[in-house]
Scaffold this active site. Structure first.
Site, PDB file in Angstrom:
ATOM      1  N   LYS A 197      45.572   3.572  43.159  1.00  0.00           N
ATOM      2  CA  LYS A 197      46.881   4.072  42.721  1.00  0.00           C
ATOM      3  C   LYS A 197      47.495   4.958  43.804  1.00  0.00           C
ATOM      4  O   LYS A 197      48.690   4.889  44.078  1.00  0.00           O
ATOM      5  CB  LYS A 197      46.742   4.872  41.424  1.00  0.00           C
ATOM      6  CG  LYS A 197      46.677   4.011  40.179  1.00  0.00           C
ATOM      7  CD  LYS A 197      46.820   4.868  38.925  1.00  0.00           C
ATOM      8  CE  LYS A 197      45.793   5.980  38.921  1.00  0.00           C
ATOM      9  NZ  LYS A 197      45.915   6.918  37.829  1.00  0.00           N
ATOM     10  N   ASN A 198      46.661   5.809  44.408  1.00  0.00           N
ATOM     11  CA  ASN A 198      47.177   6.678  45.471  1.00  0.00           C
ATOM     12  C   ASN A 198      47.708   5.858  46.633  1.00  0.00           C
ATOM     13  O   ASN A 198      48.769   6.145  47.178  1.00  0.00           O
ATOM     14  CB  ASN A 198      46.068   7.615  45.971  1.00  0.00           C
ATOM     15  CG  ASN A 198      45.787   8.734  44.984  1.00  0.00           C
ATOM     16  OD1 ASN A 198      46.506   8.909  44.004  1.00  0.00           O
ATOM     17  ND2 ASN A 198      44.731   9.486  45.247  1.00  0.00           N
ATOM     18  N   HIS A 216      36.705   3.715  37.572  1.00  0.00           N
ATOM     19  CA  HIS A 216      37.562   4.896  37.569  1.00  0.00           C
ATOM     20  C   HIS A 216      37.898   5.345  38.998  1.00  0.00           C
ATOM     21  O   HIS A 216      39.058   5.581  39.336  1.00  0.00           O
ATOM     22  CB  HIS A 216      36.866   6.028  36.803  1.00  0.00           C
ATOM     23  CG  HIS A 216      37.631   7.314  36.797  1.00  0.00           C
ATOM     24  ND1 HIS A 216      38.513   7.651  35.810  1.00  0.00           N
ATOM     25  CD2 HIS A 216      37.662   8.334  37.700  1.00  0.00           C
ATOM     26  CE1 HIS A 216      39.061   8.821  36.086  1.00  0.00           C
ATOM     27  NE2 HIS A 216      38.554   9.256  37.234  1.00  0.00           N
ATOM     28  N   GLU A 266      41.647   5.112  40.838  1.00  0.00           N
ATOM     29  CA  GLU A 266      42.372   6.298  41.316  1.00  0.00           C
ATOM     30  C   GLU A 266      42.744   6.152  42.793  1.00  0.00           C
ATOM     31  O   GLU A 266      43.865   6.484  43.198  1.00  0.00           O
ATOM     32  CB  GLU A 266      41.541   7.567  41.100  1.00  0.00           C
ATOM     33  CG  GLU A 266      41.395   7.985  39.635  1.00  0.00           C
ATOM     34  CD  GLU A 266      42.733   8.297  38.961  1.00  0.00           C
ATOM     35  OE1 GLU A 266      43.654   8.749  39.667  1.00  0.00           O
ATOM     36  OE2 GLU A 266      42.875   8.055  37.749  1.00  0.00           O
TER      37      GLU A 266
HETATM   38  P1  ADP Z   1      48.062  12.598  42.074  1.00  0.00           P
HETATM   39  O1  ADP Z   1      47.895  11.168  42.478  1.00  0.00           O
HETATM   40  O2  ADP Z   1      48.193  12.794  40.611  1.00  0.00           O
HETATM   41  O3  ADP Z   1      49.127  13.309  42.848  1.00  0.00           O
HETATM   42  P2  ADP Z   1      45.555  12.880  43.455  1.00  0.00           P
HETATM   43  O4  ADP Z   1      44.467  13.889  43.341  1.00  0.00           O
HETATM   44  O5  ADP Z   1      45.198  11.468  43.237  1.00  0.00           O
HETATM   45  O6  ADP Z   1      46.697  13.351  42.450  1.00  0.00           O
HETATM   46  O7  ADP Z   1      46.231  13.029  44.882  1.00  0.00           O
HETATM   47  C1  ADP Z   1      46.730  14.282  45.310  1.00  0.00           C
HETATM   48  C2  ADP Z   1      47.764  14.146  46.392  1.00  0.00           C
HETATM   49  O8  ADP Z   1      47.146  13.667  47.596  1.00  0.00           O
HETATM   50  C3  ADP Z   1      48.853  13.140  46.100  1.00  0.00           C
HETATM   51  O9  ADP Z   1      49.896  13.680  45.325  1.00  0.00           O
HETATM   52  C4  ADP Z   1      49.315  12.767  47.507  1.00  0.00           C
HETATM   53  O10 ADP Z   1      50.211  13.736  47.992  1.00  0.00           O
HETATM   54  C5  ADP Z   1      48.053  12.880  48.335  1.00  0.00           C
HETATM   55  N1  ADP Z   1      47.434  11.549  48.578  1.00  0.00           N
HETATM   56  C6  ADP Z   1      46.359  11.036  47.955  1.00  0.00           C
HETATM   57  N2  ADP Z   1      46.045   9.803  48.415  1.00  0.00           N
HETATM   58  C7  ADP Z   1      46.946   9.525  49.358  1.00  0.00           C
HETATM   59  C8  ADP Z   1      47.183   8.396  50.222  1.00  0.00           C
HETATM   60  N3  ADP Z   1      46.399   7.298  50.179  1.00  0.00           N
HETATM   61  N4  ADP Z   1      48.229   8.468  51.099  1.00  0.00           N
HETATM   62  C9  ADP Z   1      49.020   9.566  51.129  1.00  0.00           C
HETATM   63  N5  ADP Z   1      48.861  10.648  50.351  1.00  0.00           N
HETATM   64  C10 ADP Z   1      47.851  10.649  49.473  1.00  0.00           C
HETATM   65 MG    MG Z   2      46.307   9.973  42.220  1.00  0.00          MG
END
Ligand code: ADP
Ligand code: MG
Length: 434
Positions: free
Chosen positions: A309-310, A302, A306
């Site tokens: 995907k980010n 998990h 996550e």
């Molecule tokens: P979600 O992916 O649903 O938006 P997350 O909690 O996974 O929620 O991430 C929150 C926010 O943090 C994202 O919308 C993005 O703006 C920022 N973020 C997270 N990981 C990254 C990354 N690797 N590079 C740039 N921005 C990121």
């Molecule tokens: Mg995310």
């Protein structure tokens, strides 16, 4: 919606005065290594004592949230699920044990393994059950399928058996069904609570949730992880393990490389599904082939899923591909320490501005368009889409912290982000109990 009936709430408040009892990963593994009807019975007693206490703590908190959050319809809905599950558990009839049987169970457990689960202490059950005679265990509405029941029976038969009366064996089965139903009832808690926070945002008229709400959600979801761990583990102990390296849902030799590969595949699959074919950046994995440790594979999957995907999204949306149609690589690097195994997910997806860093840990903070919730969201467990709910990071950090690890993000604005996932190797860290 209706209030919790006052008598039930009184009982809930009483149970909430007792401290919750934690179980470490190592304790769960030692306890579940050689399950027998006797140990399973003992485990169900622990779960039957402990779960109502944990649920009661949550109900009382849900009833007393700050800033009228308790009045949001979806929060009330969640509270009722907790109250109902509490009721199911405290009203679940327990078999009466003769002194002789109690002694036999004790002996079988000492012989089975040198380790016992902690007692849920002090046991509030005694005062409530003392007067209810529960010799006969009733309520057998078997809805599990027959094949799995046969498999389970065969599995039981192989266990080193103490000769237990039928009502105890039946109690074991019925109890598993009871907590299985509870687990299913609580599947939609994350999405429903998210809905509640949305209602709350509309009520207060601004987008960012305050610190006390953020802290409440951290406690609430952390507690949910613990509750589902207890239930999931207990249910899994009643079934034949998928292979010899499993004790319940715990992988005693979880191979990090394999889980990471699976998470990479799944995240890239979702990414291509979302952005189109050939629009998933490559992911390079650096991990020793044979690196194994004790963990819950589904939790590890998990968190990595996550993070990946980010990173994939950041690379695709922020940087895009260069003229040769190549995205910058995402790297997953696994380091094996004595204390920790650290996994770094490193991307060149443009990073996050420093001012935005505290925000990424808040629930429902997202820079993606929030997708429509599946009409069925109320029935299923939370299945994260590509992005858009703002739950990926805060929930992954809770999963990491639950077993004594942590999750940190370092960003270089205009270049990329490194996520550091620290996992403790010593599996005896105390379960955090908010
Ligand atoms: P979600 O992916 O649903 O938006 P997350 O909690 O996974 O929620 O991430 C929150 C926010 O943090 C994202 O919308 C993005 O703006 C920022 N973020 C997270 N990981 C990254 C990354 N690797 N590079 C740039 N921005 C990121
Ligand atoms: Mg995310």
């Amino acid at each position: 919606m209706l209030r919790i009936p006052p008598k039930l709430y009184e009982k809930i408040k009483y149970f909430a005065t007792f401290p919750q009892t934690g179980v470490s990963l190592r304790q769960m593994v030692k306890f579940g290594q050689k399950p027998s009807p006797g140990t399973l019975f003992r485990a169900s007693q622990f779960v039957a004592d402990e779960l109502p206490i944990r649920l009661a703590h949550r109900v009382v908190e849900l009833e007393n949230l700050p800033n009228h959050l308790s009045e949001m319809p979806s929060v009330i809905k969640v509270k009722h699920w907790y109250a109902q599950s509490f009721k199911d558990l405290v009203e679940f009839p327990r078999p009466e044990l003769s002194a002789e049987l109690r002694e036999r169970l004790r002996a079988s457990m000492v012989a089975g393994q040198g380790m016992q689960l902690p007692e849920a202490q002090p046991n509030p059950a005694t005062s409530y059950y003392a007067h209810s005679s529960v010799a006969a265990v009733t309520g057998s509405n078997r809805n599990g399928n027959a094949a799995s029941a046969t498999r389970t029976r065969a599995y039981y038969a192989r266990m080193d058996n103490v000769d237990l009366p039928r009502d105890i064996l039946k109690y074991n089965d019925d109890f598993v069904r009871c907590i299985g139903a509870i687990k299913r009832r609580h599947d939609p808690v994350v999405t429903t609570m998210a809905q509640g926070i949305q209602e709350y945002k509309e009520a207060i008229g601004h987008q960012l949730i305050d610190t006390d709400v953020q802290l409440f959600l951290d406690r609430f979801y952390l507690s949910r992880i613990g509750i589902r761990m207890l239930i999931g583990q207990h249910i899994a102990l009643h079934q034949p393990p998928p292979d010899k390296d499993y004790v319940g849902i715990i992988g005693t030799r979880t191979n990090i490389r394999l889980i990471a590969q699976e998470a990479i595949e799944n995240a890239r699959f979702i990414c291509e599904d979302y952005y189109g074919l050939f629009n998933a950046p490559e992911v390079q994995l650096h991990c020793p082939d044979d690196l194994e440790f004790m963990y819950v594979p589904s939790h590890l999957h998990h968190m990595l899923f996550e993070l990946l995907k980010n990173s994939l999204r950041a690379v695709v949306e922020t940087v895009g591909s260069d003229s040769d149609d190549n995205f910058p690589l995402i790297k997953v690097i696994v380091a094996e320490g004595k204390e920790d195994i650290t996994i770094k997910v490193s991307d060149e997806g443009g990073g996050i501005p420093r001012s935005g860093m505290p925000m990424v840990w808040t629930y429902m903070y997202t820079t993606a368009e929030t997708p429509e919730l599946d009409a069925d969201y109320n029935k299923s467990d939370f299945k994260a889409p590509m992005a858009g709910f703002g739950y990926g990071l805060p929930l992954s950090r809770l999963y990491a912290r639950y077993f004594g690890g942590d999750l940190k993000l370092i960003s270089m604005e205009n270049y990329g982000t490194d996520a550091y996932l620290h996992l403790r190797r010593l599996s005896d860290s105390e379960e955090p109990l908010p």
